[in-house]
Design a protein around this motif. Structure first.
Motif, PDB file in Angstrom:
ATOM      1  N   ALA A 233       7.723  18.398  15.098  1.00  0.00           N
ATOM      2  CA  ALA A 233       6.832  17.721  14.164  1.00  0.00           C
ATOM      3  C   ALA A 233       6.305  16.478  14.859  1.00  0.00           C
ATOM      4  CB  ALA A 233       7.576  17.342  12.889  1.00  0.00           C
ATOM      5  N   SER A 234       5.001  16.267  14.747  1.00  0.00           N
ATOM      6  CA  SER A 234       4.365  15.152  15.453  1.00  0.00           C
ATOM      7  C   SER A 234       3.381  14.450  14.527  1.00  0.00           C
ATOM      8  CB  SER A 234       3.635  15.667  16.701  1.00  0.00           C
ATOM      9  OG  SER A 234       2.868  14.644  17.305  1.00  0.00           O
ATOM     10  N   GLY A 235       3.285  13.123  14.683  1.00  0.00           N
ATOM     11  CA  GLY A 235       2.354  12.355  13.870  1.00  0.00           C
ATOM     12  C   GLY A 235       0.968  12.267  14.464  1.00  0.00           C
ATOM     13  N   ARG A 246      -1.948  21.477  11.341  1.00  0.00           N
ATOM     14  CA  ARG A 246      -1.696  20.313  10.498  1.00  0.00           C
ATOM     15  C   ARG A 246      -1.041  20.770   9.207  1.00  0.00           C
ATOM     16  NH1 ARG A 246      -4.255  16.802   6.741  1.00  0.00           N
ATOM     17  NH2 ARG A 246      -3.998  14.579   7.264  1.00  0.00           N
ATOM     18  N   ARG A 251       1.301  15.665   8.986  1.00  0.00           N
ATOM     19  CA  ARG A 251       1.849  15.740  10.337  1.00  0.00           C
ATOM     20  C   ARG A 251       1.433  17.064  10.994  1.00  0.00           C
ATOM     21  NH1 ARG A 251       5.871  12.298  11.653  1.00  0.00           N
ATOM     22  NH2 ARG A 251       7.128  13.823  12.761  1.00  0.00           N
ATOM     23  N   TYR A 252       1.772  17.223  12.258  1.00  0.00           N
ATOM     24  CA  TYR A 252       1.408  18.430  13.002  1.00  0.00           C
ATOM     25  C   TYR A 252       2.674  19.186  13.394  1.00  0.00           C
ATOM     26  CZ  TYR A 252      -3.216  16.371  13.354  1.00  0.00           C
ATOM     27  OH  TYR A 252      -4.439  15.832  13.053  1.00  0.00           O
TER      28      TYR A 252
END
Length: 285
Positions: A233-235, A246, A251-252
């Motif tokens: 999970a990435s911002g 997304r 988040r991604y």
């Protein structure tokens, strides 16, 4: 495993295009999911197993019968329930008449028995009240359920379902899962689908098919575990080369190499599937 279906060195080509070559496969009782991208050869394989298509070479034994022998192939077709992607329903038939027609093709000659079978399978897919409705007036989901009903005529021992949940709403899909899980007891059900959530919910075994080859054969949890340590999970939006989307929280979700601010996420069957298709490898390229 006590195999009901055995495939040895199976080959199929369309002109110069090789669909699969030297394919070996064994299928036992239970619900078996077949995953793979478009063009992987899944439908061709299902048609060969359903005796609707003749392979170029190799050997297939299904329920102890050899479909290359005419008499055995005729007997085998009574024991197989096959739902193709496009069932080819006749629009002017009623739902009951459509199923009755398939029962006749399966040589259910006794009128009383055939009538009981038609009623039984329509009830199985919640179409009993639509028995007298013409096919052209049925919704897309109802037509799909009618296709499923046809496969159940004669209580077949080998069910082949190609994209059976297309057009079904969430409630109908749940009912399909209930029906399929019950049908998988004491028979072989081969289910081809792009719906990884159906695979995770239903299948005792999962086969991933890519470019005419089996690239994974195991359980759904084992397929998910293949992406362990590769889902994040990435911002911030990852590089274009990454496989990501997304999520609802903004988040991604990233499959592949860890982004700079990535935090580990529990992998799913879909994540593992992407790994075996090479998406994880491309993500880090």
């Amino acid at each position: 495993m006590n195999a009901n279906v055995e495939v040895r060195e199976l080959c199929k080509r369309y002109g110069s295009k090789k669909v699969f070559e030297g394919l070996d496969l064994e299928l036992g009782e239970g619900v078996i999911g077949l995953l793979g991208p478009n063009g992987a050869g899944k439908t061709t394989l299902l048609r060969c197993l359903a005796t609707a298509l003749t392979p170029d070479s190799g050997r297939t034994e299904i329920l102890g019968l050899d479909p290359t022998h005419w008499s055995q192939r005729t007997e085998l077709r009574k024991l197989i329930g096959y739902l193709p992607q496009n069932p080819g329903l006749y629009p002017h038939f009623t739902a009951a008449a459509m199923v009755d027609y398939i029962a006749r093709l399966k040589e259910v000659t006794d009128r009383r028995i055939r009538k009981g079978e038609v009623q039984r399978v329509l009830a199985e897919v919640d179409l009993a009240e639509a028995a007298g409705t013409r096919v052209r007036k049925l919704s897309g989901g109802m037509r799909q359920r009618l296709g499923i009903a046809q496969t159940l005529i004669g209580d077949p021992k080998f069910l082949i379902l190609d994209e059976p949940t297309v057009g079904l709403d969430p409630e109908q899909r749940m009912r399909f899962r209930t029906l399929t899980s019950r049908l998988g007891q004491g028979r072989t059900v081969l289910l081809s689908t792009h719906q990884t959530e159906d695979i995770a919910a239903l299948c005792d075994r999962v086969i991933v098919f890519s470019e005419g080859k089996v690239v994974f054969d195991g359980t759904a949890p084992e397929l998910a575990d293949a992406a362990s340590g590769r889902v994040w999970a990435s911002g911030t939006q990852p590089a274009a080369a990454q496989v990501f989307w997304r999520t609802a929280d903004g988040r991604y979700r990233v499959v592949g190499e860890r982004p700079p601010d990535g935090t580990p996420v529990a992998p799913t069957v879909e994540d593992g599937y992407l790994q075996f298709l090479g998406a994880g490898a491309r993500a880090g390229a």
